[in-house]
Write a protein that holds these residues in place. Structure first.
Motif, PDB file in Angstrom:
ATOM      1  N   ILE A   4       0.863  -1.177   0.000  1.00  0.00           N
ATOM      2  CA  ILE A   4       0.000   0.000   0.000  1.00  0.00           C
ATOM      3  C   ILE A   4       0.902   1.231   0.000  1.00  0.00           C
ATOM      4  O   ILE A   4       1.751   1.378   0.882  1.00  0.00           O
ATOM      5  N   LEU A   7      -1.655   5.895   0.423  1.00  0.00           N
ATOM      6  CA  LEU A   7      -3.072   5.703   0.156  1.00  0.00           C
ATOM      7  C   LEU A   7      -3.950   6.765   0.833  1.00  0.00           C
ATOM      8  O   LEU A   7      -3.859   6.997   2.033  1.00  0.00           O
ATOM      9  N   HIS A   8      -4.777   7.405  -0.014  1.00  0.00           N
ATOM     10  CA  HIS A   8      -5.774   8.355   0.499  1.00  0.00           C
ATOM     11  C   HIS A   8      -7.154   7.813   0.161  1.00  0.00           C
ATOM     12  O   HIS A   8      -7.424   7.475  -0.988  1.00  0.00           O
ATOM     13  N   VAL A   9      -8.011   7.731   1.160  1.00  0.00           N
ATOM     14  CA  VAL A   9      -9.335   7.147   0.960  1.00  0.00           C
ATOM     15  C   VAL A   9     -10.409   8.031   1.576  1.00  0.00           C
ATOM     16  O   VAL A   9     -10.239   8.574   2.663  1.00  0.00           O
ATOM     17  N   ILE A  47     -11.291  -1.081   2.279  1.00  0.00           N
ATOM     18  CA  ILE A  47     -10.792  -0.621   0.966  1.00  0.00           C
ATOM     19  C   ILE A  47      -9.937  -1.706   0.311  1.00  0.00           C
ATOM     20  O   ILE A  47      -9.979  -1.880  -0.907  1.00  0.00           O
ATOM     21  N   TYR A  54     -16.281   3.011  -0.062  1.00  0.00           N
ATOM     22  CA  TYR A  54     -15.088   3.844   0.069  1.00  0.00           C
ATOM     23  C   TYR A  54     -14.404   4.049  -1.278  1.00  0.00           C
ATOM     24  O   TYR A  54     -14.479   3.187  -2.143  1.00  0.00           O
ATOM     25  N   ILE A  56     -10.819   5.346  -3.374  1.00  0.00           N
ATOM     26  CA  ILE A  56      -9.402   5.732  -3.326  1.00  0.00           C
ATOM     27  C   ILE A  56      -9.268   7.076  -4.048  1.00  0.00           C
ATOM     28  O   ILE A  56      -9.634   7.189  -5.217  1.00  0.00           O
ATOM     29  N   THR A  57      -8.794   8.087  -3.376  1.00  0.00           N
ATOM     30  CA  THR A  57      -8.624   9.391  -4.028  1.00  0.00           C
ATOM     31  C   THR A  57      -7.209   9.538  -4.587  1.00  0.00           C
ATOM     32  O   THR A  57      -6.993  10.189  -5.592  1.00  0.00           O
ATOM     33  N   SER A  58      -6.229   8.919  -3.918  1.00  0.00           N
ATOM     34  CA  SER A  58      -4.901   8.818  -4.518  1.00  0.00           C
ATOM     35  C   SER A  58      -4.133   7.696  -3.843  1.00  0.00           C
ATOM     36  O   SER A  58      -4.549   7.165  -2.816  1.00  0.00           O
ATOM     37  N   GLU A  60      -2.006   3.830  -4.095  1.00  0.00           N
ATOM     38  CA  GLU A  60      -2.141   2.562  -4.790  1.00  0.00           C
ATOM     39  C   GLU A  60      -2.099   1.372  -3.839  1.00  0.00           C
ATOM     40  O   GLU A  60      -1.402   1.385  -2.835  1.00  0.00           O
ATOM     41  N   THR A  69      -7.093  -1.604  -7.569  1.00  0.00           N
ATOM     42  CA  THR A  69      -8.034  -0.485  -7.685  1.00  0.00           C
ATOM     43  C   THR A  69      -9.269  -0.777  -8.532  1.00  0.00           C
ATOM     44  O   THR A  69     -10.376  -0.454  -8.144  1.00  0.00           O
TER      45      THR A  69
END
Lengths: 245, 480
Positions: A4, A7-9, A47, A54, A56-58, A60, A69
């Motif tokens: 990971i 990770l932004h969620v 996620i 949820y 993922i905004t950025s 991986e 993704t």
């Protein structure tokens, strides 16, 4: 195995929960994730499993080198990802037996393998039921309907053993368990533990980690891992609380 | 998530009727149209006794004074009785063994997965196969004969058991009952007759497959089951129909007579052609099913309704005798533009009578499903009891589920309970299934299957697999 990166969620309603989380899990490792309420532990579990609530905004997530993704939850599942739910969902009218058979053979189908015979499945069921001290009558009951908290968690671990995942995420599987049930759950996890299977164990308490020795402990706070180390961290947290960090 | 679900539902909704094919069998048929002459011809073709023709003519004159019912929650184009062909029969009407049956017909059964061969192997199932209007194959007759059980086509019954038929035909559903029962009485061409003598427990499930087969042919089946004192019978009825563009009218009448302490279990899987994804075509299914229970008798209706463009059907029980019991277990699945208005009537007349109603509606696409039920407790029905449960499950945003329960109680000692729920498949349930590796479509099938469990488990074993298969087809291969 699982990587990971940054990770932004966010939730569906755009509330940011994970804010730059990094985590790497290799084959055969057990990672414990601890952290105060609302720190993002369950979001991390969801996620990775692909819960559509949820986004993922950025960043991986990769599993065995493949990006997760764009994969459906069932595709992730057939790759060997398992989530033991914090709140297992009821499915009235479908027995646990029927449910796990369907799941097993769907997985076989996804992997282009031939379906298990009724006999093979029964043997697996018997073996795993014995490890978890589950009565065979219990398996005939509808999935999670009228199960006690402990029964639900035991049913989750039973499904985990049946599916033989590569990576299992246990989301507060110990919550609501008495000490005997906790030992049984730990026994189930330990029976699956080998050089190829890994675990993420999300918990609030040291006591589960007394029975499942983690290789790493991470502390999650406000959507980030703020401390990582060995099992001594968990013991310190138990004694001193999160303020210690 | 929501859009994803809609996508799958759209795929489900697009599912084509898999039983759409026409069997090429040479058949003899009338010109379309209904008049006295048509009825005389039908009766003459079948060498009927004069009382039968009289009965038909009375029904026809009653029909002329009646209009089609319009109280149901259904949008129906007017039906022109003059455009329907009222008689169609395979040219060679009787066979002694399977070898004599038209190979094309056997192929049909193979396509359906219900070949006679296969069926014969299923232990203890005797089949009276009705293709269009004349029975072509009957099995297990000898075993039944030894017990004094009569299980034959209605034509044979009129010929060989005239007194029995005369005594009971129309005794439960008189031709004056409704428009479609009058039509059926006037023009029915075949169906099944079943008689279980006193004290006999029928050792096998009796089963009939009905199948509409001739373009533009309406089917007017007539079924009569008489269970004498202390007898028991379980009867299965299953339907599939080939794909058609024009609507086909199906107006069957089923009558059950349950004498003192007898029991009749009547199970149906109905999968007539439902019309295509644009709502074109499909069978109009107007069925009158009713049974009468004398003292301590029991009638149990189980139905799995997945087909037909229009379903208008209320299998009912008249609980005339004291301590008699009526049951109704129903799954009605509608998809695309299908419309179903179905339910039951439980008429409590006797003392200590009991009835149970469990209805499960599943609606998808742009379909509408209604439950309509009447529980009537008459003055004489001391200590009558009823329990009703009506559940609806909605798939998607564009379908409708409706419940119209009527309760009329004229006896203070009675207890009537009604429970109803409307639900949707939750995102959490879907995610849980998917996490375990079960794709959305299969997950929906699994959840629907579980939801219908209470009814499915009432079906005889022989039928349970087929019923699951039909649910699967109706909701796109989703039941595992």
């Amino acid at each position: 195995m699982l990587k990971i990166k940054n990770l932004h969620v966010s939730t569906e309603s755009n509330i940011s929960i994970l804010k730059g989380l990094n985590l790497e899990i290799n084959k055969g490792e057990v990672h414990a994730i601890m952290g105060p309420n609302g720190s993002g532990k369950s979001t991390l579990a969801s996620i990775v499993a692909g819960d559509p609530k949820y986004m993922i905004t950025s960043g991986e997530i990769t599993f065995n080198g493949k990006s997760l993704t764009d994969l459906e939850p069932e595709e992730r599942s057939s790759m060997g990802l398992f989530l033991s739910f914090q709140y297992p969902v009821e499915i009235p009218g479908i027995s646990l037996n029927n449910f796990i058979k369907t799941a097993l053979n769907q997985k076989q189908k996804a992997l282009n393998e031939k379906p298990f015979s009724a006999k093979e499945i029964l043997e697996k069921i018997k073996k795993n039921a014995e490890i978890l001290k589950i009565d065979l009558d219990f398996i005939k009951r509808s999935v999670n309907v009228g199960f006690s908290g402990g029964e639900k968690k035991r049913a989750e671990i039973f499904q985990m053993l049946m599916l033989q995942p590569q990576l299992s995420i246990l989301d507060e599987t110990d919550s609501g368990l008495d000490i005997d049930a906790l030992k049984i759950v730990a026994k189930g996890v330990n029976s699956l533990r080998n050089n190829n299977s890994s675990f993420i164990i999300i918990t609030h308490y040291q006591r589960l980690l007394d029975h499942i020795q983690p290789d790493f402990v991470h502390v999650l706070n406000e959507g980030k891992i703020i401390k990582s180390g060995g099992s001594d961290i968990a013991k310190m947290l138990e004694e001193k609380g999160y303020d210690w960090i | 998530m929501a859009t994803e679900k809609n996508k799958t539902l759209k795929e489900i909704t697009k599912n084509k009727y898999q039983y759409g094919f026409v069997t090429k069998i040479e058949s003899e048929k009338f010109e379309p149209g209904l008049n006295e002459n048509t009825i005389k011809l039908i009766s003459a073709k079948r060498n009927e006794p004069s009382w039968m023709l009289d009965y038909r003519m009375k029904a026809y004159s009653a029909l002329q004074k009646m209009t089609p019912p319009n109280w149901a929650n259904l949008k129906i184009k007017p039906i022109d009785l003059q455009k329907i062909i009222y008689y169609s029969a395979p040219k060679k009407p009787k066979y002694n063994s399977l070898d004599e049956v038209d190979p094309e017909l056997l192929k049909t059964f193979n396509k359906l997965g219900i070949s006679i061969d296969e069926q014969k192997k299923i232990a203890g199932v005797a089949i009276d196969v009705v293709v269009d209007s004349v029975s072509v194959a009957t099995t297990f007759q000898d075993t039944l004969k030894k017990l004094g059980i009569i299980f034959c086509s209605m034509s044979e019954a009129i010929e060989n058991h005239s007194e029995l038929v005369k005594k009971h035909l129309g005794s439960v559903v008189p031709y004056t009952d409704n428009y479609f029962s009058a039509l059926n009485a006037a023009v029915f061409t075949d169906g099944s007759f079943c008689f279980i003598p006193k004290g006999v427990r029928c050792p096998m499930e009796l089963s009939t497959y009905f199948r509409i087969n001739e373009a533009g042919t309406g089917q007017f089946e007539r079924t009569l089951i008489v269970a004498e004192e202390d007898s028991y019978v379980s009867y299965l009825e299953g339907c599939t129909a080939p794909m058609r563009d024009e609507n086909q009218l199906h107006a069957a009448v089923v009558e059950l007579v349950a004498m003192k302490s007898s029991e009749i279990k009547y199970s149906t899987v109905q999968n007539w052609f439902p019309g295509d994804e644009n709502g074109v075509g499909g069978v109009y299914n107007f069925v009158t099913k009713r049974g009468i229970c004398l003292d301590s008798a029991k009638i149990s209706w189980t139905q799995i309704e997945t087909g037909s463009a229009i379903t208008w059907k209320y299998p009912s029980c008249v609980l005339k005798g004291n301590n008699s019991v009526g049951e109704f277990f129903s799954v009605a699945v509608t998809n695309n533009f299908q419309q179903a208005d179905t339910g039951t009537k439980m008429i409590h007349l006797g003392k200590n009578t009991k009835s149970t109603i469990i209805s499960k509606g599943v609606c998808a696409g742009k379909s509408n499903g209604s439950y309509r039920g009447l529980v009537k407790i008459s003055k004489s029905a001391d200590n009558a009891r009823n329990f009703s449960q009506c559940d609806s499950l909605l798939l998607g945003q564009t379908c409708g589920a409706h419940t119209f329960p009527y309760i009329e109680s004229s006896n203070k000692s009675s207890i009537v309970e009604h429970e109803a729920t409307t639900s949707k498949i939750s995102d959490d349930q879907l995610f849980y299934c998917k996490q375990r590796g079960i794709p959305e479509e299969e997950a929906i099938g699994l959840i629907v299957n579980g939801y219908c469990k209470d009814v499915l488990k009432k079906l005889p074993m022989e039928f349970a697999v087929e019923a699951q298969k039909l649910l699967e087809i109706s909701l796109e291969g989703s039941v595992g």
